[in-house]
Design an enzyme around this catalytic site. Structure first.
Site, PDB file in Angstrom:
ATOM      1  N   CYS A   1       2.481   3.595  11.697  1.00 13.81           N
ATOM      2  CA  CYS A   1       3.391   3.077  10.677  1.00 13.81           C
ATOM      3  C   CYS A   1       3.674   4.206   9.694  1.00 13.81           C
ATOM      4  CB  CYS A   1       2.802   1.862   9.972  1.00 13.81           C
ATOM      5  SG  CYS A   1       1.341   2.203   8.954  1.00 13.81           S
TER       6      CYS A   1
ATOM      7  N   HIS B   1       0.837  -1.194   0.000  1.00 13.90           N
ATOM      8  CA  HIS B   1       0.000   0.000   0.000  1.00 13.90           C
ATOM      9  C   HIS B   1       0.866   1.236   0.000  1.00 13.90           C
ATOM     10  CE1 HIS B   1       0.910  -0.997   4.208  1.00 13.90           C
ATOM     11  NE2 HIS B   1       0.897   0.310   4.431  1.00 13.90           N
TER      12      HIS B   1
END
Length: 700
Positions: free
Chosen positions: A212, A65
């Site tokens: 993240c 992603h």
């Protein structure tokens, strides 16, 4: 708004063998629907995210992603692989691959939906249903939540399209009281495994933060995993997810009542001081996904032993990128590189401004009066003096910034004040670059020592604002002024005199050594050491001729690897894959701009041939530049600062020679390569894949 996933974005027979090929196959479906505008640009963004941390997860899941300016709207593509594809998960290949594309400016609603999907991936029944789905429409319905999975009754109709109160609360960084109570009730009703607290006892309470680099997937998967493990362990666990959809700070009362803290993150935790003074476990985000039960056990053990963080919560911006078991040498390198990385922009800006001032007004411009006293709008010399004096001010920050951010890398924000103070003292006593290094290390060490002192709770509030800056600055100042400052200044002067005395073969050998270092790791620590050595020499208002020769040699050598790879892909393209040939086009610009990292894709794919070849070419260029007496006042710029280079023609000859040698070596070494039995020649795999795709019908 169009749907995030449609049947055209599902491939139940994904034939790709590598994660790159899988991302390309799914991205091509996005391109076909107009969801992605530039395939190669988008794949580069996916690869950059993958390089930060593998996106493979336990349980056979791969979730590449990224945020990308080439994505027109949030989009999800799904592929199912029969053989499995390696995405770097500890338990093996992934058979369920989700490619998520989020526009650079995606709104919070879309990102909340993506985060909800990430949470669903922690549900085994949900993933089992995806593995057993017989057609694309069923997969789409499962992911959208239009119909519950037959094998996963726990997947509600609106599990993705409209997150539940608990999951939506966590996606925005908080879980309200009702959601927490509901979760606790659900856990009790389900008879969740783990310890159940006696009714009269308060359960152990944990607050956690997950984050993240992109804040899209791993952030929320770690949150879901921790929450599930918390229910099983019989503890109250509330998560603040610091993701792309923003975050809402946990209620201070919730933090105050917590018995322990878990940080599962790969980027710095925002407002970390809120959690100081509590038992803390600090790990990467993947640990939060893969072993949440162990983290809960660890923080409970710390609480039982009375281990709490003092001052700022443990972990620093530099240490976050490494393992807690790293040796002192590795940590020292990271601390020093922290200071250098923050210093380099000041070097670049100040150096270029000074160089432009010299180019416009000549070297006598350094004697011009202050532009505060004399500035004529229509005179070129006035503008030259302005540029020179601005650059000089920027250069004045070099040593303080170096020292301040070395201390920051060691001790976080409390290290900034003593670090900057020590760096400024180093500048005042002419201890220079060496003084800045020592001052930064001392400042960080002093603050770390103070933080280990057990402070009464009533005084913790003033520690980072008053006590730590006061004591650490006084200690660092005393040491720099009275104890070690003079010896360091003498060492700095000795190094400067040595550089000024370099000539003949000694200078050529130094140029070759710096060239080898610049090309060894292409922007890594060794490269940065050579660059820092060169910039330290010119970080004065009147650098020596030898220092400017060193700067010229370092920049010339750093340009060689990407330019050589670009040339090699042009003259012998068949030796490289299609992706490498595309990277070669970009390498022309990167190399010309003195961005050594442009050669990293080639070095990563074939290090044993590319790196030695680059080092040989870099050494030749560095040696020739020194031999030709080329000088450079600007610390960056590549070919765009050629007018500021002394001996520019011979300087370009030195670069061309190194590029030619590296290109020749790479071509020869790759030509000698023997393919493994059954292997295809470079580029053949892509052609075969293309041919296969053309024969296959497009999925409905």
């Amino acid at each position: 708004m169009s749907e995030m996933i449609t049947a055209d974005l599902v491939d139940l027979d994904l034939s790709a063998q590598t994660k790159e090929a899988a991302a390309r196959a799914l991205a091509e479906r996005m391109v076909a629907l107009g969801r992605v505008t530039d395939l190669e640009g988008f794949l580069a963004d996916v690869a950059a995210r993958e390089a930060q941390m593998p996106t493979g997860l336990d349980g056979g899941i791969g979730i590449p992603h990224c945020r990308s300016e080439h994505a027109t709207e949030p989009t999800l593509a799904f592929g199912r692989s029969a053989e499995g594809i390696d995405f770097g998960a500890p338990d093996g290949p992934a058979d369920l691959i989700f490619l998520i594309a989020a526009p650079a400016g995606a709104d919070d609603a879309h990102l909340t939906i993506l985060s909800s999907l990430a949470r669903q991936l922690m549900n085994a029944e949900f993933t089992d249903a995806l593995r057993s789905a017989g057609d694309a429409a069923t997969v789409v319905a499962l992911i959208r939540g239009d119909e519950p999975a037959a094998a996963a009754e726990t997947v509600s109709e609106d599990s993705v399209a409209a997150p539940t109160a608990a999951s939506a609360g966590a996606a925005t960084g908080t879980t309200d009281a009702s959601a927490t109570d509901a979760s606790a009730t659900d856990a009790d009703d389900a008879g969740a495994a783990g310890a159940v607290e006696a009714p009269e006892e308060r359960p152990f309470r944990i607050v956690a933060v997950t984050s993240c680099p992109t804040g899209i997937a791993h952030t929320y998967m770690a949150a879901e995993s921790l929450e599930n493990a918390g229910r099983e362990a019989g503890v109250e666990l509330v998560v603040e997810t610091q993701g792309s959809a923003g975050f809402t700070r946990l209620d201070p009362a919730v933090i105050a009542a917590a018995d322990g803290v878990i940080f599962a993150h790969d980027v710095p935790v925002r407002d970390k001081d809120r959690f100081a003074g509590k038992p803390t476990v600090d790990v990467g985000v993947k640990a939060g996904i893969n072993r949440p039960g162990e983290l809960i056990t660890e923080v409970r053990g710390k609480a039982a032993r009375g281990e709490v963080s003092v001052g700022a919560a443990p972990g620093t911006p530099v240490e976050r990128s490494g393992d807690s078991t790293e040796g002192y040498g590795t940590k020292l390198r990271k601390w020093l590189m922290s200071g250098v990385s923050y210093m380099v922009p000041f070097v670049a800006a100040g150096g270029l401004l000074i160089a432009l001032g010299f180019a416009i007004g000549g070297y006598e411009i350094k004697s011009a009066p202050s532009v505060m006293d004399h500035f004529v709008w229509t005179q070129t010399d006035s503008w030259a003096a302005l540029l020179f004096q601005i650059g000089g001010v920027a250069f004045g920050f070099l040593v303080p910034v170096l020292a301040g951010y070395i201390a920051y890398g060691m001790a976080d924000r409390p290290g900034l004040v003593p670090g900057f103070v020590g760096g400024m003292i180093a500048s005042t006593i002419n201890a220079g670059f060496l003084g800045g290094l020592v001052a930064g290390l001392i400042a960080g060490a002093v603050v770390m020592a103070i933080q280990k002192v057990n402070i009464p709770a009533a005084l913790r509030g003033i520690m980072p604002v008053v006590v730590i800056p006061l004591i650490s600055s006084a200690v660092v100042g005393f040491l720099m002024f009275v104890v070690i400052g003079k010896p360091i200044a003498s060492a700095q002067k000795g190094m400067t005199d040595w550089l000024n005395g370099l000539s003949g073969s000694n200078a050529i050998l130094l140029g070759a050594l710096l060239g080898l270092m610049m090309c060894f790791d292409l922007g890594g620590p060794v490269n940065k050491v050579a660059y820092a050595f060169a910039t330290a020499g010119i970080a004065v208002s009147s650098p020596s001729d030898s220092a400017m020769k060193i700067m010229a040699a370092v920049m010339a050598a750093g340009m060689v690897p990407p330019l050589a790879m670009a040339l090699a892909t042009t003259v012998r393209g068949k030796l490289f894959t299609e992706t490498e040939r595309e990277n070669g086009k970009a390498a022309w610009v990167l190399g010309a701009s003195f961005i050594s990292e442009g050669a990293i894709p080639f070095a990563a794919a074939d290090p044993l041939r590319v790196i030695p070849s680059s080092m040989v070419g870099g050494a030749i260029t560095g040696a020739l530049s020194m031999a030709f007496g080329a000088t450079l006042r600007a610390p960056h710029g590549g070919i765009f600062v050629v007018p500021l280079i002394g001996n520019p023609f011979l300087y370009l000859v030195a670069i061309a020679a190194g590029v030619a040698v590296t290109t020749a070596l790479v071509v020869v070494l790759k030509s000698m390569r023997k393919p493994a039995p059954g292997a295809t020649t470079p580029g053949a795999a892509e052609k075969a894949a293309t041919a296969t795709e053309q024969k296959q019908p497009v999925a409905a």
